[in-house]
Scaffold this motif. Structure first.
Motif, PDB file in Angstrom:
ATOM      1  N   ILE A  92       0.842  -1.202   0.000  1.00 45.71           N
ATOM      2  CA  ILE A  92       0.000   0.000   0.000  1.00 45.71           C
ATOM      3  C   ILE A  92       0.875   1.248   0.000  1.00 45.71           C
ATOM      4  N   ILE A  93       1.952   1.196   0.772  1.00 47.13           N
ATOM      5  CA  ILE A  93       2.941   2.278   0.793  1.00 47.13           C
ATOM      6  C   ILE A  93       4.324   1.644   0.687  1.00 47.13           C
TER       7      ILE A  93
ATOM      8  N   LEU B 182      -0.470  14.637   9.398  1.00 45.15           N
ATOM      9  CA  LEU B 182       0.933  14.287   9.182  1.00 45.15           C
ATOM     10  C   LEU B 182       1.064  13.153   8.168  1.00 45.15           C
ATOM     11  N   LEU B 183       0.168  12.174   8.285  1.00 48.86           N
ATOM     12  CA  LEU B 183       0.215  11.036   7.366  1.00 48.86           C
ATOM     13  C   LEU B 183      -0.095  11.469   5.938  1.00 48.86           C
ATOM     14  N   ILE B 184      -1.099  12.324   5.772  1.00 51.02           N
ATOM     15  CA  ILE B 184      -1.454  12.805   4.431  1.00 51.02           C
ATOM     16  C   ILE B 184      -0.294  13.579   3.819  1.00 51.02           C
ATOM     17  N   SER B 185       0.347  14.416   4.637  1.00 51.59           N
ATOM     18  CA  SER B 185       1.462  15.214   4.139  1.00 51.59           C
ATOM     19  C   SER B 185       2.607  14.337   3.654  1.00 51.59           C
ATOM     20  N   HIS B 186       2.834  13.214   4.338  1.00 54.01           N
ATOM     21  CA  HIS B 186       3.987  12.367   4.009  1.00 54.01           C
ATOM     22  C   HIS B 186       3.646  11.274   3.000  1.00 54.01           C
ATOM     23  N   PHE B 187       2.482  10.621   3.183  1.00 52.06           N
ATOM     24  CA  PHE B 187       2.147   9.464   2.351  1.00 52.06           C
ATOM     25  C   PHE B 187       1.102   9.770   1.283  1.00 52.06           C
ATOM     26  N   GLY B 188       0.414  10.925   1.393  1.00 59.82           N
ATOM     27  CA  GLY B 188      -0.709  11.209   0.515  1.00 59.82           C
ATOM     28  C   GLY B 188      -1.999  10.704   1.135  1.00 59.82           C
ATOM     29  N   ASP B 189      -3.131  11.197   0.627  1.00 57.27           N
ATOM     30  CA  ASP B 189      -4.403  10.848   1.252  1.00 57.27           C
ATOM     31  C   ASP B 189      -4.985   9.538   0.747  1.00 57.27           C
ATOM     32  N   GLY B 190      -4.341   8.897  -0.194  1.00 55.48           N
ATOM     33  CA  GLY B 190      -4.875   7.662  -0.747  1.00 55.48           C
ATOM     34  C   GLY B 190      -4.868   6.495   0.221  1.00 55.48           C
ATOM     35  N   ILE B 191      -4.003   6.535   1.249  1.00 58.25           N
ATOM     36  CA  ILE B 191      -3.879   5.396   2.154  1.00 58.25           C
ATOM     37  C   ILE B 191      -4.752   5.535   3.398  1.00 58.25           C
ATOM     38  N   ILE B 192      -5.320   6.712   3.643  1.00 55.65           N
ATOM     39  CA  ILE B 192      -5.908   7.000   4.948  1.00 55.65           C
ATOM     40  C   ILE B 192      -7.068   6.065   5.288  1.00 55.65           C
ATOM     41  N   GLU B 193      -8.100   6.012   4.437  1.00 49.41           N
ATOM     42  CA  GLU B 193      -9.283   5.218   4.759  1.00 49.41           C
ATOM     43  C   GLU B 193      -8.936   3.747   4.929  1.00 49.41           C
ATOM     44  N   GLU B 194      -8.209   3.197   3.973  1.00 46.30           N
ATOM     45  CA  GLU B 194      -7.875   1.776   4.036  1.00 46.30           C
ATOM     46  C   GLU B 194      -6.997   1.462   5.231  1.00 46.30           C
TER      47      GLU B 194
END
Length: 311
Positions: A201-202, A281-293
């Motif tokens: 995923i990341i 912080l997670l969105i800034s580093h990984f992007g928002d595509g991973i958040i929900e999952e």
């Protein structure tokens, strides 16, 4: 002091419903003091501060309804309440000299001004952890020792003689910097992120380069920095425990809780708290595509991690 108007600053005010709680509490207190002292009502100038890149700007959409509610509650005993937004970092000057009577900051000062330098070898972790190299703890603590005195120096120039501050830290009772009180939650988040990396995923390199810019101090560490900096005197220190779940007496932040206590019935509450704090912080580093999952998997990842460690 009996000024004609009272200047109040809330530093790191965020943008949720709690933003206006401090304003309501202070104006109620002012109302009571004016009544007890048989004084005319005071005007209150309230400055709301946070970083411009946060959700801070959203608070101004709800100012109208809040001020209407405040007016209904404060029929007498307090004058007009003026609210202003002051965007910027509180690790620098924000206000003119000797202009503030009261400064409030809640759950903000454990956030450092930057990710400490020299944490590139903290691979597999996102914060101080039992498996972190010794330099990671040193880097986080030294950044805290630079940041808190800088905050105090700036406020010393801005607060009037006799003014005061109330500062709330997310911290730890223990003097052990690797205590579960502050480190366990981020270790569990790291487990979830490493799990996402293992499934593609990341990227693992993204996890290895991600570190939380935070230091959760003990009361003695806070007091040491206040004494060393020298501008303020500490009048009162309290340590409070905070429940993960308002309807459950278990799962308490600020006490030595076990993994089983966190991961059993409180797994979803833990995930919600982690998301509320870490999502930007997670969105800034990984992007928002991973958040929900990722956060759908967090409670299951946490419980799987605990079972594996027990076995």
């Amino acid at each position: 002091m009996l000024p004609q108007s009272l200047a109040i600053a809330d530093l790191g005010c965020s943008s949720g419903p709690n933003t206006f709680f401090m304003v309501s509490e202070v104006t109620r207190t002012v109302k009571k003091l004016c009544r007890d002292l048989n004084q005319q009502s005071l005007e209150c100038q309230v400055f709301l501060n946070d970083l411009p890149g946060s959700g801070f700007n959203n608070i101004f959409r709800s100012l109208g309804s809040f001020k209407d509610k405040l007016s209904r509650e404060m029929v007498s005993g307090v004058g007009p309440c003026f609210l202003s937004g002051i965007p910027g970092s509180f690790y620098g000057r924000l206000f003119p000299s000797k202009s503030l009577h009261f400064v409030h900051s809640s759950c903000s000062l454990m956030w450092l001004s930057q990710v400490p330098e020299g944490m590139e070898n903290n691979k597999g972790n996102i914060y101080m952890a039992s498996t972190s190299p010794s330099n990671v703890l040193k880097a986080c603590y030294q950044q805290f020792q630079r940041d808190l005195p800088l905050f105090l120096q700036c406020r010393a120039k801005e607060v009037v003689e006799g003014g005061c501050m109330v500062l709330t830290f997310l911290g730890r009772r223990s003097d052990d910097p690797f205590s579960n009180e502050c480190c366990l939650i981020w270790e569990l988040m790291a487990t979830a992120l490493n799990g996402s990396a293992s499934t593609g995923i990341i990227k693992q390199e993204e996890v290895d380069s991600f570190n939380i810019p935070q230091y959760t101090p003990s009361p003695s560490e806070v007091e040491q920095e206040i004494v060393k900096e020298g501008s303020f005197k500490t009048h009162r220190v309290e340590v409070s425990a905070v429940n993960w779940n308002a309807y459950d007496d278990r799962n308490i932040i600020g006490s030595e809780f076990s993994e089983s206590e966190v991961l059993s019935d409180g797994g979803y509450n833990v995930a919600k708290c982690m998301r509320a704090v870490a999502e930007p912080l997670l969105i800034s580093h990984f992007g928002d595509g991973i958040i929900e999952e990722s956060f759908q998997e967090v409670p299951r990842d946490l419980n799987r991690s605990y079972v594996q460690r027990e076995n």
